[in-house]
Design an enzyme around this catalytic site. Structure first.
Site, PDB file in Angstrom:
ATOM      1  N   GLY A 114       0.705  -1.168  -0.138  1.00  0.00           N
ATOM      2  CA  GLY A 114       0.085   0.417   0.368  1.00  0.00           C
ATOM      3  C   GLY A 114       0.931   1.289   0.035  1.00  0.00           C
ATOM      4  O   GLY A 114       1.582   1.281  -0.354  1.00  0.00           O
TER       5      GLY A 114
ATOM      6  N   ASP B 298       7.369  -4.239   8.802  1.00  0.00           N
ATOM      7  CA  ASP B 298       6.117  -4.204   9.008  1.00  0.00           C
ATOM      8  C   ASP B 298       6.008  -5.420   9.747  1.00  0.00           C
ATOM      9  O   ASP B 298       7.277  -6.095  10.431  1.00  0.00           O
ATOM     10  CB  ASP B 298       5.635  -4.336   7.662  1.00  0.00           C
ATOM     11  CG  ASP B 298       4.229  -4.274   7.000  1.00  0.00           C
ATOM     12  OD1 ASP B 298       3.889  -3.670   6.211  1.00  0.00           O
ATOM     13  OD2 ASP B 298       3.315  -5.417   7.634  1.00  0.00           O
TER      14      ASP B 298
ATOM     15  N   ASP C 232       5.647  -4.476  15.293  1.00  0.00           N
ATOM     16  CA  ASP C 232       4.589  -4.498  15.811  1.00  0.00           C
ATOM     17  C   ASP C 232       4.677  -3.220  16.491  1.00  0.00           C
ATOM     18  O   ASP C 232       5.376  -3.283  17.476  1.00  0.00           O
ATOM     19  CB  ASP C 232       4.194  -5.768  15.964  1.00  0.00           C
ATOM     20  CG  ASP C 232       2.784  -5.111  17.313  1.00  0.00           C
ATOM     21  OD1 ASP C 232       2.078  -4.153  16.921  1.00  0.00           O
ATOM     22  OD2 ASP C 232       2.068  -6.349  17.388  1.00  0.00           O
ATOM     23  N   VAL C 233       4.312  -2.497  15.723  1.00  0.00           N
ATOM     24  CA  VAL C 233       4.662  -0.863  16.468  1.00  0.00           C
ATOM     25  C   VAL C 233       3.718  -0.747  17.501  1.00  0.00           C
ATOM     26  O   VAL C 233       4.481   0.482  18.487  1.00  0.00           O
ATOM     27  CB  VAL C 233       4.252  -0.017  15.261  1.00  0.00           C
ATOM     28  CG1 VAL C 233       4.487   0.207  14.546  1.00  0.00           C
ATOM     29  CG2 VAL C 233       2.442   0.607  14.994  1.00  0.00           C
TER      30      VAL C 233
ATOM     31  N   TYR D 226     -11.027   5.338  14.566  1.00  0.00           N
ATOM     32  CA  TYR D 226     -10.248   5.886  13.428  1.00  0.00           C
ATOM     33  C   TYR D 226      -9.615   7.325  13.205  1.00  0.00           C
ATOM     34  O   TYR D 226      -8.899   8.227  13.359  1.00  0.00           O
ATOM     35  CB  TYR D 226     -10.273   5.086  12.229  1.00  0.00           C
ATOM     36  CG  TYR D 226      -9.309   5.944  11.269  1.00  0.00           C
ATOM     37  CD1 TYR D 226      -8.704   4.957  10.709  1.00  0.00           C
ATOM     38  CD2 TYR D 226     -10.429   6.769  10.244  1.00  0.00           C
ATOM     39  CE1 TYR D 226      -7.380   5.565   9.671  1.00  0.00           C
ATOM     40  CE2 TYR D 226      -9.082   6.788   9.026  1.00  0.00           C
ATOM     41  CZ  TYR D 226      -7.433   6.236   9.441  1.00  0.00           C
ATOM     42  OH  TYR D 226      -6.811   6.532   7.829  1.00  0.00           O
TER      43      TYR D 226
ATOM     44  N   LYS E 269      -6.551   9.657  14.357  1.00  0.00           N
ATOM     45  CA  LYS E 269      -5.968  10.296  13.274  1.00  0.00           C
ATOM     46  C   LYS E 269      -6.451  12.227  14.093  1.00  0.00           C
ATOM     47  O   LYS E 269      -5.542  12.530  13.483  1.00  0.00           O
ATOM     48  CB  LYS E 269      -6.739  10.238  12.300  1.00  0.00           C
ATOM     49  CG  LYS E 269      -6.552   8.423  11.679  1.00  0.00           C
ATOM     50  CD  LYS E 269      -4.083   8.882  10.738  1.00  0.00           C
ATOM     51  CE  LYS E 269      -4.587   6.821  10.759  1.00  0.00           C
ATOM     52  NZ  LYS E 269      -3.029   7.154  10.969  1.00  0.00           N
TER      53      LYS E 269
ATOM     54  N   VAL F 230      -7.833   7.096  -0.042  1.00  0.00           N
ATOM     55  CA  VAL F 230      -7.286   6.078  -1.209  1.00  0.00           C
ATOM     56  C   VAL F 230      -7.378   5.251  -1.956  1.00  0.00           C
ATOM     57  O   VAL F 230      -7.161   4.481  -1.212  1.00  0.00           O
ATOM     58  CB  VAL F 230      -5.585   6.262  -0.817  1.00  0.00           C
ATOM     59  CG1 VAL F 230      -4.435   6.055  -2.318  1.00  0.00           C
ATOM     60  CG2 VAL F 230      -5.174   8.053  -0.549  1.00  0.00           C
TER      61      VAL F 230
ATOM     62  N   THR G 240      -6.580   1.525  -2.022  1.00  0.00           N
ATOM     63  CA  THR G 240      -5.173   0.482  -1.963  1.00  0.00           C
ATOM     64  C   THR G 240      -5.995  -0.479  -0.848  1.00  0.00           C
ATOM     65  O   THR G 240      -6.993  -0.694  -0.990  1.00  0.00           O
ATOM     66  CB  THR G 240      -4.411   1.573  -0.049  1.00  0.00           C
ATOM     67  OG1 THR G 240      -5.410   1.381   0.247  1.00  0.00           O
ATOM     68  CG2 THR G 240      -3.610   2.525  -0.929  1.00  0.00           C
TER      69      THR G 240
END
Length: 261
Positions: A26, A46, A72-73, A166, A170, A199, A201
């Protein structure tokens, strides 16, 4: 007499180390490809190990320079360990793009606390963790650029479908970007964000299976079309490069005019 300014050189990232989270596919993969094309050593991060490796190998096979790590963030210890490994292997971190993100699109009254926390953990806490550790290396050099991927949903109420976790995450990224920019402005680190519209993706694949929704998005967008990946890449390159040397704390909408209405 000094050489005349060559504006396109400001977009070069030769010998710089550019880290991109969620870069296995993506938008993140497109950012990584772009940075490699202007000379950066790209670090693909990733959660999907195979996707990270394949993305890095694809960049290398097309003449770019890339490395990869599984990450894994949301896991603080893993973020610390991966960035330490990047610094040990490559000696520096010049650019960080926080692209990793998820969405759970449900009506607010049906959204469980577990699902709320999942989105906040990736979209907000993950950004904080990566910014914090990357800045430790950048502060040593008194130089660095961070680009966070926000969203027009963090700057508007949306309205086409419920997506509260979300949007909240954001919106928080927008203000986190401002706060970090102010904190680090005199220490050589610039922090900015992009706020893409919808977008095309894999992230939005389920939305594109709803023709009526896509038609409505197009009607709400002054430019009348859905964004493609390449529409976002240029804005990220601008903010990640020396071309934006006097820009910090800014969130740049890439939205076909959506927020201008």
């Amino acid at each position: 007499m000094s050489d005349p300014l060559k504006p396109l050189d400001l977009f070069r990232m030769d010998s710089e180390v550019a880290v991109v989270t969620g870069a296995g596919n993506g938008l993140g993969y497109a950012f990584a490809q772009c940075f490699a094309s202007v000379g950066a050593q790209v670090i693909v991060l990733d959660k999907d190990r195979a996707a990270a490796e394949n993305a890095a190998m694809s960049i290398v096979n097309t003449g770019g320079s890339a490395d990869w790590f599984e990450l894994d963030v949301t896991r603080e210890s893993d973020v610390e360990a991966v960035f330490a490994a990047i610094e040990q292997r490559h000696g520096r971190v010049d650019v960080l793009v926080n692209n990793a993100g998820i969405a759970i699109r449900r009506p607010t009254i049906d959204l469980t606390l577990e699902d709320w926390n999942k989105v906040i953990d990736v979209n907000l806490t993950g950004v904080f963790l990566c910014c914090r550790v990357a800045a430790r290396y950048m502060l040593q050099e008194r130089a660095g650029r961070i680009v966070n991927v926000a969203s027009i949903m963090g700057m508007s109420g949306g309205g086409l479908y419920p997506n509260i976790s979300y949007q909240a995450s954001k919106g928080a990224v927008v203000n986190l970007t401002r706060a970090l920019a102010v904190e680090w402005a005199r220490k050589g680190i610039r922090v900015n964000a992009v706020a893409p519209t919808w977008v095309r993706t894999n992230f939005t694949e389920s939305l594109f299976e709803q023709p009526d929704l896509i038609t409505e998005i197009q009607k709400m967008t002054p430019m009348g079309r859905i964004a493609e990946v390449n529409d976002i890449v240029g804005a990220v390159l601008f903010l990640a490069s020396r071309a934006s040397s006097m820009v910090t704390g800014h969130t740049l909408p890439v939205d076909g005019g959506f927020l201008a209405q």
